[in-house]
Design an enzyme around this catalytic site. Structure first.
Site, PDB file in Angstrom:
ATOM      1  N   LEU A 116      24.619 -19.343  54.542  1.00 11.96           N
ATOM      2  CA  LEU A 116      23.912 -17.968  54.769  1.00 11.96           C
ATOM      3  C   LEU A 116      24.534 -17.196  55.734  1.00 11.96           C
ATOM      4  O   LEU A 116      25.211 -17.817  56.671  1.00 11.96           O
ATOM      5  CB  LEU A 116      22.434 -18.035  54.974  1.00 11.96           C
ATOM      6  N   ASN A 176      11.843 -10.655  51.666  1.00 13.15           N
ATOM      7  CA  ASN A 176      10.845 -10.902  51.078  1.00 13.15           C
ATOM      8  C   ASN A 176       9.760 -11.923  51.671  1.00 13.15           C
ATOM      9  O   ASN A 176       8.873 -12.596  51.363  1.00 13.15           O
ATOM     10  CB  ASN A 176      10.937 -11.968  49.688  1.00 13.15           C
ATOM     11  N   GLU A 361      34.945 -14.344  65.850  1.00 17.75           N
ATOM     12  CA  GLU A 361      35.866 -15.508  65.115  1.00 17.75           C
ATOM     13  C   GLU A 361      35.497 -15.359  63.784  1.00 17.75           C
ATOM     14  O   GLU A 361      36.222 -15.711  62.749  1.00 17.75           O
ATOM     15  CB  GLU A 361      36.179 -16.545  66.080  1.00 17.75           C
TER      16      GLU A 361
END
Lengths: 614, 614
Positions: A116, A176, A361
């Site tokens: 993610l 959600n 980075e």
């Protein structure tokens, strides 16, 4: 398309997500259902994409940052008519390109997601390519979850997108309210997301993510907004449309408990088909048109004379600038240390293809991944130590099967006084373990130049490790250094031990060989500039001739040159005696020479080690 | 102290920074000079710190996130009277504790800095300990640069600090407008920093960072602010006070060109001495008082019966909960996957010592580092794959010499359908290369429980790799598994090959041994649960007995078990024949069994490999 039809489409996407996960016996239907209306409206009214020609340079890009919602993506593909029902139901099965998290095994997926917080940073790279390289009017749409807004990388991307005024970028946040193990930090507090993104310079729109008209209007507004990126922050229900799971905890990442009943509740299966709008312009399946890529200042390939003292980082910068003159698809990305890595030499020669990512980075690597997906050849550069900051992005770039080139400077204790925080002592271990990677570590300026040239042709992720300090030029400017090769620098029939180094330790090994020769001990010296793949043939020859190999590396003992050499002998055949010198201490501040000595990898230490062996 | 004296102090700090860098011939005086007034006012009026008792539990903490400004920190120590002029001038010299970037070799430094963007996240960990564990009124002061605000980790920390309402935390941002290679993204736009931090829930104060009175007032306001953290955003001049370098580009990270003239311009050397305010309460040099650490629900150490099927991740969660009942200094940190890693078992038993870091792995590790600095024993847990997100924080934790314990779940292809984004296939390489680390990889529930127990006693960074799927219990609940050991599971005089596995591959190796035994081929099987340190003695015995070792690992071929075994033979003595089975493909979705087979590490592949060797 009418609102009613779009509502039908949303239900179809939900049904298909439920069915796919049910068939697989795993997956994330509820996370797909929350974003179904967002995805449906995007596909039907806003995305411009020629599904028959994924390589069309004018195609919009859709990045599903919340990669676990892959059932939604595949349901969208079914709605677009490029996969059929049977293929949808192969979800997560062995051999199916419909993986648990999307990968470019599907031609419409540009980059793998599933870790993610990576979709936005990569989308920033694509949008930056659209604005400043391709100069084409495609839009980049990133659909992310609310949980992943906690990842710092999202804010690296948000800052860079606003700074670059990427009005061709839209972030859709599927709020959600429920993460994997329970409520998110912000819940349904859309205002907080909007306030944060607004403070970072974004235009923001808050919507009910199940109100078709509101979504449609928001996407229109996003596309019409100029001078800055737009975030559509949508309040949604996880598991929307199925009462048993809607907005309930405990249903993350699993098929619905009663899929047949759920499909019924959602109105049954449907076959709404979307005729997705195509981009304008001439289609092509090759690399995008490049209008920003012309070499601005021709730079010749550098040539160094034997005996000159040149740092490999200097040679890298000069070689990269020269490569940029040869090829107009080369771009260079800096992590606010371009004057140290010497990537700024490229920036001076080719300012249009040089991008400052500041001290971020993760965004540095993500931009490389995004630009590579648009057909460019990115070189991303920072200190070797700080590439560890982007390890997960490098790992995911390998999952994407993408080819980006990295250079880490200031490797090892030999940087001297700055101390361990600035020393790359784990970078070889990190980069060797990346799937399909190539790891190169030059000791000489001409070798560096040649290796940079070869990096441009690598299929996967390449890594060049450079050193801070100057070292003597050993090789001529016309010598070649193929990937997977090595150089035998000292060799004779009486060699008793083979000393294998790379980078700074090659020079220490040569000094040690001189010391030992004066004592009547002959040693072979190998420059192992290609750490992965490693030159097994030459190593085996040396083993057969000398019986004992000593590796010497400016790196911790694990995962680097010692392991690479050992791997070359892990073929079931009899192995030679092996010994390794490496940085086993935690260094502090000291001069480069003191550091090499304290870590036991200088010429004196090598000579002592060899004496103990013979 | 009068304003005039504080101005004098600021000049003294600048002079000392200039002198230290000049003596060293390197360092960052200009970055120190911008923050000198901020540092001086803090030391003189706000920091409560007993320099004679760094272990005093009531001491404030000062984290110099911009670690390159170490000359300022050492100048502050001189002003506090704990180092003298002679020691100041040992800066960056071999053997001096005054390193290029601060490390805990100095007793007043809690954590190493120098990789930017880490000070705030670590400070959040300390402040969280102060609020929720120690329940002591100390403050945490973090001084950071403006360039490092581009790091995503800063925003992970900012979000967590506001969420936890850490009003005991102050961030001081030294906005000197110049990064290493030129202007920062925001320049002197203090409002943008304030707007961002404000949106993240912080109280913000903008000041002229060279106005002593304004700084003083700002720090007072920060200390008086309740219910949220405060950021003091200070406009400063890099190189302040020396016209040749003040607010000029090109003077980052180097001594001043004319140090003697600079000292003169700054008014010459001084010896202002600050009597730093001490914290109230009884001093102690031991670990802090813990009022939040009582075991809330006693949990017994788990015991499993041979033959039961238990996942090592389940055993980890249960063992961690039990450890929390035995020791009240154990804390557990989750990266929003506690239901998957099973760390939530600890959370249920000891909610006061369980901290949710959401999907922010850098903050996850930073909190562990911060809490460890306050004397706790943190276990930080997420998927093995996602620990790569925090690689730089783990690396820096090793530079700090700190002991934090990590658990990475869902390791390897054996997780099955979720695909490569979720599979830890590089984690062993990453963790082995961490200085002073211990790497453990259990195959069995009782073994897991015992190893968790041992982790509590490790001096450095420990890593436990756990698996998603259930596997049969092999060992009894009272057996011990010392760190550095291994288990010989099958052994006989006729053994022709030794098969070495860990975790899931132990079970595959046992199955292969059964298959081969039926064919009359005897193999030895070793469970190498301690990957680092590795049990060289047992491996050498097996090599002597069988002549050939085969490693089998659910990890890429580089940096893992194959390399660990090879390292055991890199001692210059004759080495056995070695061969390694590992994950050489890029996996897709498939069942666990299919994955093991496709990667060539299942029982059938092992048996085939052994047959080709004998």
């Amino acid at each position: 398309m009418e609102t009613g039809q779009l509502e039908e489409l949303g239900q179809q996407l939900r049904v298909d997500a439920v069915r796919a996960a049910d068939a697989a016996g795993s997956g994330h239907p509820t996370s797909s259902m929350s974003a179904a209306d967002l995805g449906g409206v995007l596909l039907a009214h806003h995305l411009r994409y020629d599904f028959e020609r994924p390589g069309h340079p004018g195609n919009d890009r859709l990045v599903l940052s919340k990669g676990h919602a892959s059932p939604l993506l595949y349901a969208l593909y079914r709605a677009a008519g490029v996969i059929d029902e049977a293929e949808l139901l192969t979800f997560r099965q062995d051999g199916s390109p419909l993986e648990g998290h999307p990968t470019p095994r599907l031609p419409w997926v540009d980059v793998a997601t599933g870790s993610l917080g990576q979709g936005l940073p990569v989308g920033v790279g694509m949008a930056l390519a659209g604005k400043r390289l391709d100069r084409l009017p495609y839009r980049v749409w990133v659909l992310c979850g609310d949980s992943e807004m906690a990842e710092g990388s999202v804010w690296e991307g948000a800052a860079q997108a606003a700074y670059e005024r990427l009005d061709n970028l839209t972030l859709i946040v599927d709020v959600n309210r429920l993460g994997q193990r329970g409520p998110t930090r912000e819940g349904w507090d859309l205002d907080t997301y909007a306030r944060k993104l607004g403070a970072f310079g974004w235009h923001t729109i808050e919507v009910d993510g199940h109100d078709i008209t509101a979504i449609d209007t928001a996407f229109q507004e996003a596309a019409a907004t100029t001078d800055r990126p737009t975030a559509v922050i949508a309040r949604t229900h996880k598991g929307r449309g199925v009462a048993e799971v809607e907005d309930q905890e405990g249903f993350h990442g699993k098929p619905l408990p009663h899929p047949e009943r759920a499909v019924e509740e959602l109105g049954g299966t449907r076959s709404v088909r979307i005729d997705v709008a195509k981009p304008s312009g001439t289609p092509t399946t090759t690399a995008p048109a490049r209008t920003g890529g012309a070499a601005t200042t021709p730079v010749s390939a550098p040539r160094y004379r034997a005996g000159d003292e040149v740092a490999t980082r200097d040679a890298f910068g000069a070689a990269l600038a020269a490569l940029g003159s040869e090829r107009d698809d080369v771009v260079a990305l800096d992590g606010e240390v371009g004057d140290s890595t010497r990537a700024d030499a490229f920036g001076k020669a080719h300012p249009d293809r040089y991008f400052e990512m500041y001290i971020a980075e993760q965004q540095l690597i993500a931009t490389a991944v995004g630009m590579r997906a648009r057909g460019y050849l990115p070189f991303a550069t920072t200190f070797a130590a700080f590439l560890t900051r982007a390890h997960d992005f490098i790992r995911m770039a390998a999952v994407s099967g993408t080819g980006i080139q990295l250079c880490g400077s200031h490797a090892g204790v030999s940087i001297g006084q700055d101390g361990p925080s600035q020393m790359g002592l784990e970078d070889l271990a990190m980069m060797r373990a990346v799937h399909g990677s190539t790891v190169l570590y030059p000791c000489d300026a001409n070798q560096t130049a040649r290796l940079v040239h070869h990096m441009a042709g690598l299929p996967g992720i390449g890594y060049l490790r450079t050193s801070r300090g100057a070292s003597p030029v050993l090789y001529g400017p016309d010598e070649d250094f193929p990937v997977g090769g090595s150089r035998v620098l000292r060799s004779g029939d009486a060699d008793q031990v083979t000393v294998i180094g790379a980078g700074v330790t090659v020079h220490e090994a040569l000094r040690a060989a001189d010391l030992l020769a004066a004592e009547g001990i002959a040693v072979r010296v190998i420059d192992l500039y290609s750490v992965k793949p490693v030159d097994g043939g030459t190593l085996r020859q040396a083993a057969d001739a000398t019986g004992c190999l000593m590796t010497v590396e400016d790196h911790h003992p694990e995962g680097g040159i010692g392991d690479a050499v050992a791997e070359a002998f892990a073929d079931g055949r009899p192995a030679p005696r092996l010994i390794r010198l490496a940085v086993r201490n935690m260094p502090a501040s000291a001069t480069p020479a003191e550091q090499l000595h304290h870590s036991g990898i200088d010429a004196a230490s090598i000579a002592a080690g060899v004496r103990s062996l013979v």
